[in-house]
Write a protein that holds these residues in place. Structure first.
Motif, PDB file in Angstrom:
ATOM      1  N   ALA A  97      79.211  18.880   7.659  1.00  0.00           N
ATOM      2  CA  ALA A  97      78.978  19.170   6.343  1.00  0.00           C
ATOM      3  C   ALA A  97      78.881  18.113   5.535  1.00  0.00           C
ATOM      4  CB  ALA A  97      79.919  20.210   5.831  1.00  0.00           C
ATOM      5  N   ASP A  98      78.138  18.094   4.293  1.00  0.00           N
ATOM      6  CA  ASP A  98      78.244  16.909   3.195  1.00  0.00           C
ATOM      7  C   ASP A  98      78.632  17.335   1.993  1.00  0.00           C
ATOM      8  OD1 ASP A  98      75.934  18.148   2.365  1.00  0.00           O
ATOM      9  OD2 ASP A  98      74.454  16.546   3.263  1.00  0.00           O
ATOM     10  N   CYS A  99      78.520  16.843   0.937  1.00  0.00           N
ATOM     11  CA  CYS A  99      78.879  17.405  -0.315  1.00  0.00           C
ATOM     12  C   CYS A  99      77.962  18.512  -0.775  1.00  0.00           C
ATOM     13  CB  CYS A  99      78.949  16.184  -1.340  1.00  0.00           C
ATOM     14  SG  CYS A  99      77.433  15.405  -1.495  1.00  0.00           S
ATOM     15  N   MET A 100      76.804  18.841  -0.489  1.00  0.00           N
ATOM     16  CA  MET A 100      76.057  19.856  -0.713  1.00  0.00           C
ATOM     17  C   MET A 100      75.798  20.705   0.143  1.00  0.00           C
ATOM     18  SD  MET A 100      75.214  18.975  -3.785  1.00  0.00           S
ATOM     19  CE  MET A 100      73.604  20.098  -4.061  1.00  0.00           C
ATOM     20  N   LEU A 101      75.609  20.559   1.356  1.00  0.00           N
ATOM     21  CA  LEU A 101      75.255  21.454   2.615  1.00  0.00           C
ATOM     22  C   LEU A 101      76.000  21.462   3.767  1.00  0.00           C
ATOM     23  CD1 LEU A 101      71.431  20.732   2.491  1.00  0.00           C
ATOM     24  CD2 LEU A 101      72.379  22.379   1.358  1.00  0.00           C
ATOM     25  N   VAL A 102      76.127  22.793   4.462  1.00  0.00           N
ATOM     26  CA  VAL A 102      76.662  22.771   5.738  1.00  0.00           C
ATOM     27  C   VAL A 102      75.582  23.031   6.775  1.00  0.00           C
ATOM     28  CG1 VAL A 102      78.371  24.121   7.066  1.00  0.00           C
ATOM     29  CG2 VAL A 102      78.825  23.844   4.529  1.00  0.00           C
ATOM     30  N   TYR A 103      75.771  22.066   7.733  1.00  0.00           N
ATOM     31  CA  TYR A 103      74.919  22.228   8.988  1.00  0.00           C
ATOM     32  C   TYR A 103      75.251  22.757  10.097  1.00  0.00           C
ATOM     33  CZ  TYR A 103      72.846  18.423   5.794  1.00  0.00           C
ATOM     34  OH  TYR A 103      72.575  17.877   4.677  1.00  0.00           O
ATOM     35  N   ALA A 104      74.593  23.637  10.896  1.00  0.00           N
ATOM     36  CA  ALA A 104      74.980  24.153  11.970  1.00  0.00           C
ATOM     37  C   ALA A 104      74.062  24.265  13.127  1.00  0.00           C
ATOM     38  CB  ALA A 104      75.419  25.614  11.581  1.00  0.00           C
ATOM     39  N   ALA A 105      74.436  23.739  14.083  1.00  0.00           N
ATOM     40  CA  ALA A 105      73.437  23.664  15.328  1.00  0.00           C
ATOM     41  C   ALA A 105      73.397  24.673  16.317  1.00  0.00           C
ATOM     42  CB  ALA A 105      73.691  22.420  16.104  1.00  0.00           C
ATOM     43  N   TYR A 106      72.497  25.346  16.693  1.00  0.00           N
ATOM     44  CA  TYR A 106      72.410  26.645  17.775  1.00  0.00           C
ATOM     45  C   TYR A 106      71.216  26.330  18.375  1.00  0.00           C
ATOM     46  CZ  TYR A 106      69.065  28.445  14.155  1.00  0.00           C
ATOM     47  OH  TYR A 106      67.941  28.746  13.503  1.00  0.00           O
ATOM     48  N   GLY A 107      71.537  26.260  19.709  1.00  0.00           N
ATOM     49  CA  GLY A 107      70.524  26.078  20.860  1.00  0.00           C
ATOM     50  C   GLY A 107      69.843  24.885  20.515  1.00  0.00           C
ATOM     51  N   LYS A 108      68.532  24.501  20.411  1.00  0.00           N
ATOM     52  CA  LYS A 108      67.623  23.490  20.260  1.00  0.00           C
ATOM     53  C   LYS A 108      67.205  23.415  18.633  1.00  0.00           C
ATOM     54  CE  LYS A 108      65.362  24.337  24.484  1.00  0.00           C
ATOM     55  NZ  LYS A 108      64.116  24.732  25.193  1.00  0.00           N
ATOM     56  N   LEU A 109      67.836  24.260  17.671  1.00  0.00           N
ATOM     57  CA  LEU A 109      67.447  24.175  16.064  1.00  0.00           C
ATOM     58  C   LEU A 109      68.946  23.770  15.426  1.00  0.00           C
ATOM     59  CD1 LEU A 109      65.670  27.717  15.999  1.00  0.00           C
ATOM     60  CD2 LEU A 109      64.854  25.260  16.213  1.00  0.00           C
ATOM     61  N   ILE A 110      68.676  23.363  14.127  1.00  0.00           N
ATOM     62  CA  ILE A 110      69.781  23.250  13.341  1.00  0.00           C
ATOM     63  C   ILE A 110      69.310  23.785  12.048  1.00  0.00           C
ATOM     64  CG2 ILE A 110      71.052  21.308  12.136  1.00  0.00           C
ATOM     65  CD1 ILE A 110      69.788  19.285  14.329  1.00  0.00           C
ATOM     66  N   SER A 111      70.194  24.274  11.589  1.00  0.00           N
ATOM     67  CA  SER A 111      70.023  25.283  10.009  1.00  0.00           C
ATOM     68  C   SER A 111      70.971  24.504   8.880  1.00  0.00           C
ATOM     69  CB  SER A 111      70.391  26.473   9.920  1.00  0.00           C
ATOM     70  OG  SER A 111      69.261  27.282  10.947  1.00  0.00           O
ATOM     71  N   ALA A 112      70.447  24.395   7.852  1.00  0.00           N
ATOM     72  CA  ALA A 112      71.451  23.819   6.667  1.00  0.00           C
ATOM     73  C   ALA A 112      71.566  24.949   5.902  1.00  0.00           C
ATOM     74  CB  ALA A 112      70.587  22.638   5.744  1.00  0.00           C
ATOM     75  N   PHE A 113      72.775  25.060   5.541  1.00  0.00           N
ATOM     76  CA  PHE A 113      73.255  26.422   4.515  1.00  0.00           C
ATOM     77  C   PHE A 113      73.260  25.729   3.207  1.00  0.00           C
ATOM     78  CE2 PHE A 113      73.871  28.193   8.835  1.00  0.00           C
ATOM     79  CZ  PHE A 113      73.735  29.197   8.843  1.00  0.00           C
ATOM     80  N   ALA A 114      73.239  26.477   2.178  1.00  0.00           N
ATOM     81  CA  ALA A 114      73.519  26.283   0.840  1.00  0.00           C
ATOM     82  C   ALA A 114      74.597  27.373   0.426  1.00  0.00           C
ATOM     83  CB  ALA A 114      72.438  26.139  -0.299  1.00  0.00           C
ATOM     84  N   ARG A 115      75.577  26.815  -0.616  1.00  0.00           N
ATOM     85  CA  ARG A 115      76.600  27.802  -0.927  1.00  0.00           C
ATOM     86  C   ARG A 115      77.296  28.609   0.162  1.00  0.00           C
ATOM     87  NH1 ARG A 115      72.188  27.996  -3.979  1.00  0.00           N
ATOM     88  NH2 ARG A 115      71.245  30.077  -2.855  1.00  0.00           N
ATOM     89  N   SER A 116      77.369  27.819   1.261  1.00  0.00           N
ATOM     90  CA  SER A 116      78.158  28.287   2.477  1.00  0.00           C
ATOM     91  C   SER A 116      77.735  29.589   3.012  1.00  0.00           C
ATOM     92  CB  SER A 116      79.677  28.312   2.259  1.00  0.00           C
ATOM     93  OG  SER A 116      80.124  27.105   1.822  1.00  0.00           O
ATOM     94  N   ARG A 117      76.547  29.979   2.477  1.00  0.00           N
ATOM     95  CA  ARG A 117      76.213  31.252   2.969  1.00  0.00           C
ATOM     96  C   ARG A 117      74.566  31.239   3.478  1.00  0.00           C
ATOM     97  NH1 ARG A 117      78.571  36.307   1.573  1.00  0.00           N
ATOM     98  NH2 ARG A 117      79.671  34.922  -0.095  1.00  0.00           N
ATOM     99  N   GLU A 118      73.571  30.929   2.797  1.00  0.00           N
ATOM    100  CA  GLU A 118      72.146  31.298   2.974  1.00  0.00           C
ATOM    101  C   GLU A 118      71.587  29.819   3.519  1.00  0.00           C
ATOM    102  OE1 GLU A 118      71.180  31.703  -0.915  1.00  0.00           O
ATOM    103  OE2 GLU A 118      71.974  33.513  -1.266  1.00  0.00           O
ATOM    104  N   VAL A 119      70.535  30.093   4.547  1.00  0.00           N
ATOM    105  CA  VAL A 119      69.930  29.107   5.262  1.00  0.00           C
ATOM    106  C   VAL A 119      68.767  28.743   4.320  1.00  0.00           C
ATOM    107  CG1 VAL A 119      68.437  28.557   7.060  1.00  0.00           C
ATOM    108  CG2 VAL A 119      70.365  30.036   7.555  1.00  0.00           C
TER     109      VAL A 119
END
Length: 896
Positions: A76-98
């Motif tokens: 995570a950084d100050c704005m987004l949380v990043y999660a890797a799954y398989g070959k993809l990476i998703s960035a989440f805002a407000r710790s909830r939505e992609v």
């Protein structure tokens, strides 16, 4: 929810609500600081989603939406949380939505590092991609030769602009300028794989953790090693440095120990042994605070405080679930707010469905509590194996222990105290086996009487013993020697302590007198039973057989009243609904089935990804709790029948259920639009009552009684409601638009301005025909009376009377229209709908126009037709009523 859409989702009755007891897995946590809240938050990955907790109270504040696969890395950084799954990476805002998804890797991603406006990711093929966060484009891609430099760790050295330090499995390090895509320097390393890279509080100095257990404090500006430490517990799994003025470094190990190193004196100053029961996944000192946050694969998050100079960290707060899958879950009391869970980790825990702060652990079973407390659970040589089954009762929980538990492979059963949150006073073991300890005998089933005074314990040898819960004394056994010839698979005591029921591997169900231990009845089962469950209120005993069938015994009649088959695997657990109407079963075929006892049919079935090993429906009926193979959590399913109309219909024998996902840690929100299924679809549709059930029956209108019952008494009502004094006209009445009388208010607007302003009474307007009159006239030719009936249904009693009076020639009507009205009544009677309205309208019509009807042959002829039809309908209804009354009388006499 309609049955059609519910079946599409897998279950009509249950929908996923939330998961309990899930806090952490093997991935390192991430600590974030919220500038506006001035508060630290910790993010941990759990399966396909991640949780966000505040450090202040370790209370959960957010749960992310679930990803399609398990998370392999989170940062995570100050704005987004990043999660890797398989070959993809998703960035989440407000710790909830992609909000962003990054696609481009050809292999599974396992390392992530946020870097300003960029994100750096590394996959298993050793490809490094640097992403532009906002545009989701690839800024730079670096491919390493896996044989010479396999990336195993990465970090951004503080104050080093555009530079990233990579660590490898071969032991060397490389410093890259990612803006110019240049390799600046290569560090030769220390002949061991780099597992951790961590920035120290000093500029240019980094901490390097190695697979050999070495920790290197290295100056990357001058390529100079400042100090080395050796950890004896295996590879370094995590590193962190205190920033509150104490030169302390913490290192994590694969066996759960934490080492504390003094960087000034260059030595190990303290050890925090068994901080976790598994490897330390991550540890972080909070900025400028004496707090250390740790997490591990043992499903625990812990916050340690260093409030003593030079001392160990003291446990400040923690969130902890089972570190091994639960084997048995049961709701504890009648409130349905607490769920007792016994896990393969040997602990008995209580999870609250209200808030995590009410969770508590009753601890690990042990033969010597004092010794275990002194040595610790890990070094307790007398600890007991995991609990296989248990029974609880709250009637005397304030006076003595209310839980009794069986342990895997152990003859001894233990008592537990819920209020004290610990093991109880008694370890119950029959004396008959004292002489021959070598016999492989263990407790198989247990039950507590509803009064909380007695525990009934069944053994694999066929014995069943009774103990007093207060004193722990033996109070007798069932049978002359043994109750059954083989292992006892289930035992239960009824609600009034009158009877005891036992089922054994000898295919027998036996009923005993509870107090005298006298044998009353034996029933032979068609196969060996696996388990049994008694619903005390209804007196129904469910017996799960080894042939995957379920038999239901009625305790009163001592007969098998229901037989259910359909499971294709071992039945793991059963639970009754509070009213005893449903039996919910979980099997190794991964289905959870709901059987309706009154109808003897399967009414609900759905598949889960992992087989449920235990299920429990709350005493209030609002939630079904389940635990699953290899799952650490307890999952709650909400009962849809309590808050919405759900039509339950028997499922066909060849019904194929669909898989539904296990619920996440917060209530799920179903935002997907439901697909519209074709009318030809074979899916079961929601039952909608037709307008007419049967052509032989009559249907009443759904109108209130006041709309038709008072039609014959309007003159009396008007007389009673007549005012004693005439109404006084106000001096200055406000302006009102005149309305047409009726149940649906309508404004009576003048057609032309001249009519509105005219003060001369226009007799033509008074003689104007009503809508109902016009529709009756039109129906003479069309012979369709739907519209006049619809108009009458919308009118009130007074308006109906006015309309019927206006049909006579004296009031401007016509004999032909009156005949049309009688035809309308005849049409209603033929359709057998609105039967009550037809009677009321006809009665009022005859009351108003009886003399005129007798004088007009045309009307008299039509009235005779209506009378004949009315008599025929009444005779038909009377016959049906007589048949029903006769049948009810016969059933009543047979029951008596």
């Amino acid at each position: 929810m309609s049955s059609m859409s519910a079946n599409k989702k897998g279950s009509v009755i249950f929908s996923g609500f939330r998961a309990l007891g899930l806090y952490s897995n093997h991935l390192a946590h991430v600590v974030r600081f919220h500038k506006k809240h001035r508060e630290f938050y910790v993010v941990t990955a759990v399966g396909q989603c991640f949780h966000t907790y505040n450090v202040k109270k370790l209370g959960i504040v957010a749960v992310s939406n679930a990803l399609p696969e398990d998370i392999s890395s989170v940062t995570a950084d100050c704005m987004l949380v990043y999660a890797a799954y398989g070959k993809l990476i998703s960035a989440f805002a407000r710790s909830r939505e992609v909000v962003h998804t990054y696609t481009g890797h050809q292999a599974d991603v396992h390392l992530l590092l946020p870097f300003g406006n960029h994100l750096i990711s590394v996959d298993k093929d050793n490809v490094v991609i640097i992403w532009d966060v906002e545009s989701e484009d690839t800024y730079l891609q670096i491919s390493y030769d896996k044989a010479s430099f396999e990336v195993s760790a990465l970090m951004h050295p503080s104050t080093y602009l555009n530079k990233i330090l990579f660590g490898s499995s071969q032991g060397s390090l490389q410093l890259w300028n990612i803006k110019s895509n240049k390799l600046l320097f290569t560090f030769s390393g220390w002949s061991a794989a780099v597992t951790v890279l961590q920035q120290t509080p000093a500029v240019d100095v980094v901490g390097v953790g190695l697979a050999s257990g070495q920790i290197i404090i290295h100056n990357i500006k001058f390529d100079e090693t400042l100090m080395k430490f050796q950890q004896d517990w295996g590879p370094i799994t995590a590193l962190s440095f205190r920033t509150d003025g104490h030169p302390i470094m913490a290192s994590g190990s694969p066996i759960g120990h934490i080492g504390l190193w003094d960087l000034e004196e260059k030595k190990l100053v303290s050890q925090m042994r068994d901080a976790h029961t598994t490897a330390i996944a991550g540890l972080t000192f909070l900025q400028n605070e004496p707090l250390l946050i740790t997490n591990g694969a043992d499903n625990a998050i812990r916050v340690w405080i260093f409030d003593v100079a030079g001392g160990d960290g003291r446990l400040l707060r923690q969130r902890m679930g089972h570190s091994a899958p639960p084997t048995k879950i049961r709701h504890y009391d009648q409130s349905g707010l607490n769920i007792l869970s016994a896990g393969q980790d040997g602990t008995l825990q209580s999870f609250s469905t209200v808030h995590e702060r009410f969770n508590k652990s009753l601890g690990h079973g042990t033969l010597n509590k004092a010794k275990a407390k002194k040595k610790g659970v890990k070094y307790d040589t007398a600890k007991l194996p995991s609990i296989t089954t248990f029974a609880s009762e709250t009637a005397r929980q304030s006076d003595w222990d209310g839980i009794i538990a069986c342990h895997r492979g152990f003859l001894m059963t233990t008592s537990w105290n819920y209020q004290k949150g610990s093991m109880g006073a008694h370890k119950l073991e029959p004396e008959r086996f004292n002489r021959n300890r070598s016999l492989n005998v263990h407790a198989t089933a247990v039950d507590i009487s509803s009064c909380g005074n007695f525990a009934v314990i069944a053994l694999s040898s066929g014995h069943i013993d009774v103990y007093n819960m207060q004193s722990g004394l033996h109070r007798g056994h069932y049978g002359e020697d043994k109750a059954h010839e083989g292992p006892v698979r289930g035992v239960a005591v009824d609600a009034l302590n009158q009877l005891t029921f036992s089922v054994g591997a000898d295919h027998l169900l036996k009923i005993w007198k509870f107090k005298s231990k006298e044998h009353l009845h034996t029933h032979r089962l068609p196969a060996a039973p696996a388990s049994s469950l008694l619903h005390r209120d209804s007196g129904m005993l469910a017996i799960a057989l080894d042939v995957f069938a379920i038999h239901i015994l009625d305790v009163e009649t001592r007969r098998i009243v229901r037989k259910f088959s359909g499971h294709r695997g071992q039945i793991n657990d059963m639970t009754f609904s509070p009213d005893g109407r449903w039996l919910i079963t979980a099997s190794m075929d991964c289905t959870i089935r709901t059987w309706d006892l009154p109808s003897g049919s399967l009414v609900d079935c759905f598949l889960v990804e992992a087989a449920a090993v235990s299920v429990s429906l709350s005493p209030t009926g609002n939630f079904l709790a389940s635990s699953h193979v290899d799952g650490l959590g307890v999952y709650l399913w909400s009962n849809n029948t309590l808050c919405s109309l759900v039509s339950l219909r028997p499922l066909p024998a060849d019904y194929e259920p669909t898989v539904i996902m296990l619920p996440g840690n917060c209530p799920s929100k179903d935002t997907e639009e439901e697909e519209v299924l074709d009318s030809d679809s074979s899916e079961m549709a929601e039952y909608i009552s037709p307008a007419q059930l049967d052509e032989h029956l009559v249907t009443l209108s759904l109108l209130p009684d006041s709309r038709w019952k008072n039609l014959l008494h309007l003159d009396i009502i008007k007389k009673k409601n007549k005012p004693k004094e005439p109404p006084k006209v106000p001096k200055a009445a406000p302006f009102f638009i005149p309305t047409i009388p009726g149940l649906v208010p309508q404004f009576s607007l003048p057609n032309t301005p001249s009519e509105a302003q005219s003060k001369v009474v226009n007799l033509g307007v008074l003689a104007q025909k009503s809508n109902f009159y016009i529709e009756l006239e039109n129906a003479i030719e069309s012979n369709s009376y739907e519209e006049p009936v619809k108009l009458l249904r919308e009118l009130g009693p007074s308006a109906i009377e006015t309309e019927l009076r206006a049909l006579s020639p004296d009031m401007g009507g016509d004999v032909g229209v009156m005949k049309s009205f009688l035809k309308m009544i005849s049409c209603i009677l033929k359709s057998k709908k609105d039967f009550d309205l037809a009677q009321a309208y006809l009665a009022l019509f005859l009351k108003l126009h009886l003399r005129l009807i007798s004088d007009e042959p045309e009307l008299m002829e039509e009235a005779e037709r209506v009378s004949a039809q009315l008599e025929e309908t009444w005779m038909c209804i009377q016959t049906l009523l007589n048949q029903s009354i006769c049948l009810l009388s016969y059933i009543k006499s047979a029951l008596l």
